[in-house]
Design a protein around this motif. Structure first.
Motif, PDB file in Angstrom:
ATOM      1  N   PRO A  11      -3.568  -1.534 -10.573  1.00 50.71           N
ATOM      2  CA  PRO A  11      -3.557  -0.233 -10.182  1.00 50.71           C
ATOM      3  C   PRO A  11      -5.029   0.253  -9.851  1.00 50.71           C
ATOM      4  O   PRO A  11      -5.310   1.280  -9.109  1.00 50.71           O
ATOM      5  CB  PRO A  11      -3.128   0.559 -10.866  1.00 50.71           C
ATOM      6  N   GLU A  12      -5.899  -0.708 -10.524  1.00 53.72           N
ATOM      7  CA  GLU A  12      -7.583  -0.415 -10.493  1.00 53.72           C
ATOM      8  C   GLU A  12      -7.949  -0.829  -9.387  1.00 53.72           C
ATOM      9  O   GLU A  12      -9.283  -0.734  -9.127  1.00 53.72           O
ATOM     10  CB  GLU A  12      -7.755  -0.528 -11.856  1.00 53.72           C
ATOM     11  N   THR A  13      -7.513  -1.717  -8.683  1.00 53.99           N
ATOM     12  CA  THR A  13      -7.977  -2.306  -7.454  1.00 53.99           C
ATOM     13  C   THR A  13      -8.429  -1.429  -6.370  1.00 53.99           C
ATOM     14  O   THR A  13      -7.650  -0.586  -6.018  1.00 53.99           O
ATOM     15  CB  THR A  13      -7.196  -3.423  -6.857  1.00 53.99           C
ATOM     16  N   THR A  14      -9.888  -1.149  -6.011  1.00 53.70           N
ATOM     17  CA  THR A  14     -10.092  -0.132  -5.145  1.00 53.70           C
ATOM     18  C   THR A  14      -9.796  -0.450  -3.879  1.00 53.70           C
ATOM     19  O   THR A  14      -9.497  -1.553  -3.289  1.00 53.70           O
ATOM     20  CB  THR A  14     -11.777   0.183  -5.341  1.00 53.70           C
ATOM     21  N   THR A  15      -9.696   0.697  -3.027  1.00 52.28           N
ATOM     22  CA  THR A  15      -9.454   0.492  -1.597  1.00 52.28           C
ATOM     23  C   THR A  15     -10.483  -0.116  -0.890  1.00 52.28           C
ATOM     24  O   THR A  15     -10.216  -1.215   0.003  1.00 52.28           O
ATOM     25  CB  THR A  15      -9.316   1.855  -1.222  1.00 52.28           C
ATOM     26  N   ALA A  16     -11.808  -0.065  -1.271  1.00 48.41           N
ATOM     27  CA  ALA A  16     -12.962  -0.719  -0.731  1.00 48.41           C
ATOM     28  C   ALA A  16     -12.932  -2.188  -0.741  1.00 48.41           C
ATOM     29  O   ALA A  16     -12.940  -2.937   0.058  1.00 48.41           O
ATOM     30  CB  ALA A  16     -14.373  -0.239  -1.331  1.00 48.41           C
ATOM     31  N   TYR A  17     -12.409  -2.506  -2.017  1.00 45.87           N
ATOM     32  CA  TYR A  17     -12.075  -4.106  -2.494  1.00 45.87           C
ATOM     33  C   TYR A  17     -11.036  -4.407  -1.257  1.00 45.87           C
ATOM     34  O   TYR A  17     -11.128  -5.779  -0.697  1.00 45.87           O
ATOM     35  CB  TYR A  17     -11.739  -4.188  -3.795  1.00 45.87           C
ATOM     36  N   ILE A  18      -9.969  -3.973  -1.140  1.00 41.69           N
ATOM     37  CA  ILE A  18      -8.912  -4.373  -0.170  1.00 41.69           C
ATOM     38  C   ILE A  18      -9.518  -4.379   1.087  1.00 41.69           C
ATOM     39  O   ILE A  18      -9.026  -5.403   1.939  1.00 41.69           O
ATOM     40  CB  ILE A  18      -7.632  -3.358  -0.505  1.00 41.69           C
ATOM     41  N   LEU A  76       0.894  -1.191  -0.030  1.00 42.46           N
ATOM     42  CA  LEU A  76      -0.127  -0.138  -0.084  1.00 42.46           C
ATOM     43  C   LEU A  76       0.837   1.323  -0.104  1.00 42.46           C
ATOM     44  O   LEU A  76       0.620   2.263  -0.718  1.00 42.46           O
ATOM     45  CB  LEU A  76      -1.039   0.254   1.321  1.00 42.46           C
ATOM     46  N   GLN A  77       2.001   1.287   0.872  1.00 47.06           N
ATOM     47  CA  GLN A  77       2.959   2.468   0.765  1.00 47.06           C
ATOM     48  C   GLN A  77       3.759   2.616  -0.334  1.00 47.06           C
ATOM     49  O   GLN A  77       3.948   3.501  -0.964  1.00 47.06           O
ATOM     50  CB  GLN A  77       3.520   2.208   2.067  1.00 47.06           C
ATOM     51  N   ASP A  78       4.311   1.452  -0.843  1.00 43.61           N
ATOM     52  CA  ASP A  78       5.123   1.527  -1.752  1.00 43.61           C
ATOM     53  C   ASP A  78       4.482   1.709  -3.077  1.00 43.61           C
ATOM     54  O   ASP A  78       4.953   2.319  -4.349  1.00 43.61           O
ATOM     55  CB  ASP A  78       6.251   0.312  -1.549  1.00 43.61           C
ATOM     56  N   GLY A  79       3.624   0.829  -3.321  1.00 38.27           N
ATOM     57  CA  GLY A  79       2.893   0.622  -4.603  1.00 38.27           C
ATOM     58  C   GLY A  79       1.628   1.719  -5.102  1.00 38.27           C
ATOM     59  O   GLY A  79       1.447   1.864  -6.096  1.00 38.27           O
ATOM     60  N   ARG A  80       0.939   1.958  -3.879  1.00 41.01           N
ATOM     61  CA  ARG A  80      -0.291   2.679  -3.859  1.00 41.01           C
ATOM     62  C   ARG A  80       0.182   4.214  -3.376  1.00 41.01           C
ATOM     63  O   ARG A  80      -0.834   4.920  -3.298  1.00 41.01           O
ATOM     64  CB  ARG A  80      -1.377   1.963  -3.533  1.00 41.01           C
ATOM     65  N   GLY A  81       1.010   4.556  -2.824  1.00 39.07           N
ATOM     66  CA  GLY A  81       1.407   5.992  -2.433  1.00 39.07           C
ATOM     67  C   GLY A  81       0.646   6.275  -0.985  1.00 39.07           C
ATOM     68  O   GLY A  81       0.472   7.349  -0.627  1.00 39.07           O
ATOM     69  N   PHE A  82       0.119   5.234  -0.290  1.00 38.51           N
ATOM     70  CA  PHE A  82      -0.402   5.370   1.030  1.00 38.51           C
ATOM     71  C   PHE A  82       0.651   5.835   1.942  1.00 38.51           C
ATOM     72  O   PHE A  82       1.760   5.387   2.083  1.00 38.51           O
ATOM     73  CB  PHE A  82      -0.987   4.138   1.613  1.00 38.51           C
ATOM     74  N   THR A  83       0.174   6.727   2.937  1.00 37.72           N
ATOM     75  CA  THR A  83       1.122   6.871   4.088  1.00 37.72           C
ATOM     76  C   THR A  83       1.103   5.760   5.257  1.00 37.72           C
ATOM     77  O   THR A  83       0.155   4.954   5.209  1.00 37.72           O
ATOM     78  CB  THR A  83       0.680   8.321   4.832  1.00 37.72           C
ATOM     79  N   ALA A  84       1.713   5.930   6.095  1.00 38.01           N
ATOM     80  CA  ALA A  84       1.829   4.874   7.424  1.00 38.01           C
ATOM     81  C   ALA A  84       0.516   4.902   8.130  1.00 38.01           C
ATOM     82  O   ALA A  84      -0.068   3.830   8.341  1.00 38.01           O
ATOM     83  CB  ALA A  84       3.050   5.188   8.085  1.00 38.01           C
ATOM     84  N   LEU A  85      -0.038   5.883   8.045  1.00 34.19           N
ATOM     85  CA  LEU A  85      -1.287   6.049   8.835  1.00 34.19           C
ATOM     86  C   LEU A  85      -2.516   5.641   8.318  1.00 34.19           C
ATOM     87  O   LEU A  85      -3.531   5.094   8.457  1.00 34.19           O
ATOM     88  CB  LEU A  85      -1.704   7.706   9.233  1.00 34.19           C
ATOM     89  N   GLU A  86      -2.392   6.134   6.864  1.00 33.87           N
ATOM     90  CA  GLU A  86      -3.543   5.547   5.855  1.00 33.87           C
ATOM     91  C   GLU A  86      -3.592   4.238   5.766  1.00 33.87           C
ATOM     92  O   GLU A  86      -4.588   3.370   5.799  1.00 33.87           O
ATOM     93  CB  GLU A  86      -3.260   6.130   4.447  1.00 33.87           C
ATOM     94  N   ALA A  87      -2.216   3.264   5.644  1.00 37.42           N
ATOM     95  CA  ALA A  87      -2.325   2.007   5.514  1.00 37.42           C
ATOM     96  C   ALA A  87      -2.913   1.463   6.822  1.00 37.42           C
ATOM     97  O   ALA A  87      -3.509   0.313   6.917  1.00 37.42           O
ATOM     98  CB  ALA A  87      -1.043   1.638   5.238  1.00 37.42           C
TER      99      ALA A  87
END
Length: 355
Positions: free
Chosen positions: A246-253, A185-196
């Protein structure tokens, strides 16, 4: 290392206390209630750690524990009592302590270093081989000893052995996912540690709240249906992320992670309960200690292997876009899916009566 000594004492001792205090038909419920704390605490750690790393110094990851530990020591000093008979004749086998420390320590060090040094590194190979040899000597000493440090006779009980195998696989999958998913999530999707961490939080809550439910169901229906349900949900959750993009949604995960956590809730504590219920009371402490040791080994070794697979996959893809990271994570999850299917098949051979 000091912290590890404390955890190595407390966790197996807690399981042993439950065996001494409660009959087999009530242990599922009690283990489920205890599991609320055991599962909830590490599960919410990514969220809390993410917040601390985002807004505070990393040192607060450790400072924040001081008042909690102090309070626990005070409460324990006042309310904890011995629940089993003690004996002044018991002698600690120092040679066995040294062998177990050196053997398990070098094995863990070797596997945990493999991800950064590589599997062909001399230090990694030497640590793993040397650790295994010392561990074999330790096991041989336990088999021959009249009063072993760890009584390996627990493996003569079929249910204990089977649950141990399943426990190894489940621990590998659990710890590997806890590390792999935030990294992706952080390396591949650009999430911050808090967001992950926030993405993992709902699953953590559901995991913890389902543990007491699983405990009650264990007492009512036994281990087998819970094992099948739990491993089945885990297998589905692993299959759900073998084609990330990259199209996999956050809701799906998020939904997938919740599904995984429900599966873990229905098998984590029931595994421990079934294992200890299969043993006579005098072997409960040994079974609990062995369970804890194997979980620690499985978590460290499994995480090292899975992250090595992920690192190798990254070398074979382009990292200029999120597609490369998604492909690497998907390929790694495929191996985890295979493990989950094998465990799912094993659970079908669980006897209906586990005690």
């Amino acid at each position: 290392m000091v912290q590890a000594v404390g955890a190595g004492i407390i966790i197996p001792l807690m399981m042993t206390v439950i065996v001494y205090l409660y009959p087999p038909e009530k242990r599922g419920t009690i283990m489920g209630n205890v599991g609320f704390a055991i599962i909830f605490a590490p599960a919410i750690a990514p969220t809390i750690a993410g917040f601390i790393l985002e807004y505070l110094s990393w040192r607060w990851l450790f400072n924040i524990m001081i008042p909690f530990v102090t309070l626990i020591i005070i409460i324990a000093s006042k309310y904890l009592v011995n629940v089993a008979e003690t004996s002044s004749k018991e002698k600690l086998d120092i040679v066995s302590v040294i062998c177990s420390t050196v053997g398990f320590g070098f094995v863990l060090f070797g596997f945990s270093s493999a991800g950064s040094r590589g599997w062909d590194d001399l230090i990694v190979i030497t640590s793993i081989v040397g650790g295994l040899l010392v561990t074999i000597l330790f096991c041989h000493r336990q088999i021959k000893a009249t009063e072993p440090l760890l009584n390996l006779n627990v493996f003569k009980f079929k249910i204990f052995t089977m649950t141990t195998v399943v426990n190894i696989a489940i621990t590998i999958l659990m710890y590997a996912d806890l590390i792999l998913l935030p990294i992706y999530l952080q390396d591949g999707r650009g999430f911050t540690a808090l967001e992950a961490g926030l993405l993992l939080f709902p699953g953590a809550i559901i995991n913890a709240t389902h543990s007491p439910v699983a405990g009650k169901l264990f007492d009512k229906y036994g281990a087998k249906p819970l094992f099948i349900l739990g491993t089945g949900l885990i297998a589905i959750s692993m299959y759900a992320v073998i084609e990330l993009s990259p199209e996999t949604t956050t809701a799906y995960i998020l939904v997938r992670t919740i599904l995984l956590r429900i599966g873990l809730a229905f098998i984590t504590m029931p595994l421990n309960t079934a294992a200890l219920n299969a043993l006579p009371r005098e072997l409960a402490s040994h079974g609990s200690a062995i369970n804890n040791t194997i979980r620690q080994l499985a978590g460290a070794i499994g995480t090292a292997v899975i992250m090595t697979i992920y690192s190798i996959q990254l070398l074979n893809v382009s990292l200029e876009s999120t597609t490369g990271y998604s492909s690497a994570a998907s390929n790694t999850y495929f191996y985890m899916f295979v493990i989950s299917i094998i465990v799912f098949i094993i659970t079908w051979f669980t006897p209906k009566k586990t005690s």
